[in-house]
Design a protein around this motif. Structure first.
Motif, mmCIF file in Angstrom:
data_model
loop_
_atom_site.group_PDB
_atom_site.id
_atom_site.type_symbol
_atom_site.label_atom_id
_atom_site.label_comp_id
_atom_site.label_asym_id
_atom_site.label_seq_id
_atom_site.Cartn_x
_atom_site.Cartn_y
_atom_site.Cartn_z
ATOM 1 N N ARG A 1 0.834 -1.208 0.000
ATOM 2 C CA ARG A 1 0.000 0.000 0.000
ATOM 3 C C ARG A 1 0.869 1.259 0.000
ATOM 4 O O ARG A 1 0.611 2.207 -0.760
ATOM 5 C CB ARG A 1 -0.910 -0.004 1.229
ATOM 6 N N LYS A 2 1.922 1.264 0.816
ATOM 7 C CA LYS A 2 2.818 2.423 0.847
ATOM 8 C C LYS A 2 3.535 2.598 -0.488
ATOM 9 O O LYS A 2 3.738 3.737 -0.939
ATOM 10 C CB LYS A 2 3.837 2.253 1.977
ATOM 11 N N LYS A 3 3.899 1.512 -1.110
ATOM 12 C CA LYS A 3 4.571 1.596 -2.408
ATOM 13 C C LYS A 3 3.641 2.213 -3.451
ATOM 14 O O LYS A 3 4.048 3.077 -4.243
ATOM 15 C CB LYS A 3 5.019 0.201 -2.838
ATOM 16 N N GLU B 1 1.831 6.827 -6.764
ATOM 17 C CA GLU B 1 0.766 7.760 -7.135
ATOM 18 C C GLU B 1 1.198 9.204 -6.894
ATOM 19 O O GLU B 1 0.926 10.105 -7.721
ATOM 20 C CB GLU B 1 -0.489 7.433 -6.326
ATOM 21 N N ALA B 2 1.878 9.449 -5.776
ATOM 22 C CA ALA B 2 2.353 10.801 -5.482
ATOM 23 C C ALA B 2 3.390 11.245 -6.522
ATOM 24 O O ALA B 2 3.391 12.406 -6.975
ATOM 25 C CB ALA B 2 2.947 10.841 -4.077
ATOM 26 N N GLU B 3 4.278 10.339 -6.912
ATOM 27 C CA GLU B 3 5.282 10.666 -7.926
ATOM 28 C C GLU B 3 4.626 10.952 -9.270
ATOM 29 O O GLU B 3 5.022 11.884 -9.999
ATOM 30 C CB GLU B 3 6.270 9.498 -8.051
ATOM 31 N N ARG B 4 3.591 10.210 -9.621
ATOM 32 C CA ARG B 4 2.882 10.440 -10.879
ATOM 33 C C ARG B 4 2.207 11.815 -10.895
ATOM 34 O O ARG B 4 2.285 12.557 -11.886
ATOM 35 C CB ARG B 4 1.846 9.339 -11.096
ATOM 36 N N LYS B 5 1.567 12.175 -9.775
ATOM 37 C CA LYS B 5 0.922 13.486 -9.693
ATOM 38 C C LYS B 5 1.952 14.615 -9.777
ATOM 39 O O LYS B 5 1.706 15.651 -10.398
ATOM 40 C CB LYS B 5 0.131 13.590 -8.384
ATOM 41 N N ARG B 6 3.102 14.419 -9.140
ATOM 42 C CA ARG B 6 4.147 15.449 -9.178
ATOM 43 C C ARG B 6 4.649 15.660 -10.597
ATOM 44 O O ARG B 6 4.836 16.811 -11.046
ATOM 45 C CB ARG B 6 5.309 15.042 -8.265
ATOM 46 N N LEU B 7 4.860 14.581 -11.326
ATOM 47 C CA LEU B 7 5.316 14.703 -12.707
ATOM 48 C C LEU B 7 4.255 15.376 -13.592
ATOM 49 O O LEU B 7 4.585 16.177 -14.481
ATOM 50 C CB LEU B 7 5.662 13.319 -13.265
ATOM 51 N N GLU B 8 2.990 15.063 -13.356
ATOM 52 C CA GLU B 8 1.922 15.692 -14.125
ATOM 53 C C GLU B 8 1.862 17.194 -13.865
ATOM 54 O O GLU B 8 1.679 18.006 -14.793
ATOM 55 C CB GLU B 8 0.579 15.033 -13.788
#
Length: 377
Positions: free
Chosen positions: A347-349, A354-361
């Motif tokens: 779950r943490k992974k 997901e957080a990294e994907r949002k940051r890149l977007e």
């Protein structure tokens, strides 16, 4: 005296007929009183072709000599004879079914002789064996020569038995099942300061998490490990709950199956070496299904654990070949806490991804806006 909790047996899949329930309730207290036993317990049933053997175990000390009784009708009980060493040596790997008649005689099958190479004639011919009559004549000639010489020669070793009765084989089967399978939950027995083994009256059972760990179960036998046995025999050394062999160290790894039945809230520990044995335990329960002086008042509202053998009395000799060819550490079942840890890590992974994907977007959107502003200027 506490009665057998047949509901616990039913939840474990061990079903008794109404007749057997009635006979066991009435005959076990009588058997216990007649033989002056401290504790008595229904041990199990060995299935036969004609009749089944119902087995009852009686003892005075938890780790010590025990007496076994068998019956084919749950009413008339006879004591199981002592184990014959010769029968034990030749029958412990026997794969033939029990008949159900203790007086039936069976001929020994010496597997070592069957596999031993014999002198043969030409290729493809059967082994040449001396006829029995000639052997008898040779023995008579030797005896006559001894009488003529008048000298006393040392007596010959007694010939091995050719036949054995089924009750002796029954004793061998019970001995090996008892040695390899009989178990207790950790904490149920304790070693007091005088090195006597007693039932722990303050035992509160096992929790859901503890009951799913193989390390929470111990062999109910004299310890085989010299380090653990030292705690039991040497005065001054006392480990109240670590004086028995743990099941987790049994070889080969994977010879135990531990499962949880959520429909009836029951943990079942099964042996794969002797199919038919199982220990069943209700998490957070306190008492056992044995009957004895310590269980006169069933104050906890029903039994919480027990053990039984229902099978053909045969060892699974093919078990080592049924194990998967994987490393030992991968043959142990995943425990509940390990599963929860794996789920939490996954779950943490996923959250980090997901957080990294949002940051890149967001960075891509910001760069696109800056380019538009530059073009407009």
């Amino acid at each position: 005296m506490a009665q057998m909790d047949f509901q616990l047996y039913d939840d474990a899949g061990v079903i008794f007929s109404p007749r057997d329930k009635s006979l066991l309730r009435n005959s076990l207290p009588i058997l216990k009183a007649e033989n002056k036993l401290g504790y008595i317990q229904f041990w199990g049933k060995i299935e036969g072709v004609v009749n089944d053997y119902y087995i009852v175990k009686g003892w005075d000390e938890y780790i010590g000599p025990a007496r076994f009784f068998y019956s084919t009708n749950c009413a008339d009980w006879a004591q199981v004879p002592e184990v014959d060493p010769q029968v034990d040596e030749l029958c412990k790997y026997e794969q033939g079914l029990f008949i159900g008649d203790p007086t039936v005689k069976t001929k020994f099958r010496d597997l070592m002789k069957l596999t031993k190479k014999q002198p043969t004639g030409e290729e493809g011919e059967e082994p040449i064996e001396p006829p029995e009559e000639e052997e008898g004549k040779e023995e008579e000639a030797e005896e006559g020569a001894e009488e003529e010489d008048g000298e006393e020669k040392p007596k010959k070793v007694q010939k091995p038995l050719k036949y054995y009765t089924e009750d002796k084989r029954l004793a061998v089967a019970i001995k090996h099942i008892e040695r390899h399978c009989q178990s207790v939950p950790i904490g149920y027995l304790y070693l007091n300061s005088t090195h006597h083994i007693k039932r722990n009256k303050t035992w509160k059972g096992l929790s859901e998490l503890e009951s799913l760990k193989l390390s929470s179960y111990l062999h109910q036998r004299m310890p085989q490990s010299p380090f653990i046995r030292q705690k039991l025999e040497v005065k001054g050394l006392s480990d109240p709950f670590g004086f028995l062999d743990p099941l987790v160290e049994d070889k080969p790894a994977g010879c135990w199956s531990l499962q949880y039945n959520g429909f009836v809230n029951l943990v079942q520990l099964r042996s794969l070496l002797f199919p038919g044995y199982q220990l069943f335990l209700r998490p957070n329960g306190r008492t056992s299904v044995e009957s004895g002086s310590d269980d006169e008042d069933d104050e906890f509202g029903g039994s919480a654990w027990g053990q039984v053998y229902i099978g053909k009395g045969l060892m699974n000799v093919d078990f080592p070949f049924e194990l998967p060819s994987v490393p030992i550490e991968q043959t142990f079942p995943h425990l509940l806490d390990d599963i929860l840890k794996d789920n939490e890590a996954e779950r943490k992974k996923k959250e980090a991804e997901e957080a990294e994907r949002k940051r890149l977007e967001e960075e891509a959107l910001r760069e696109a806006e800056e380019e538009q502003e530059e073009e407009q200027m």
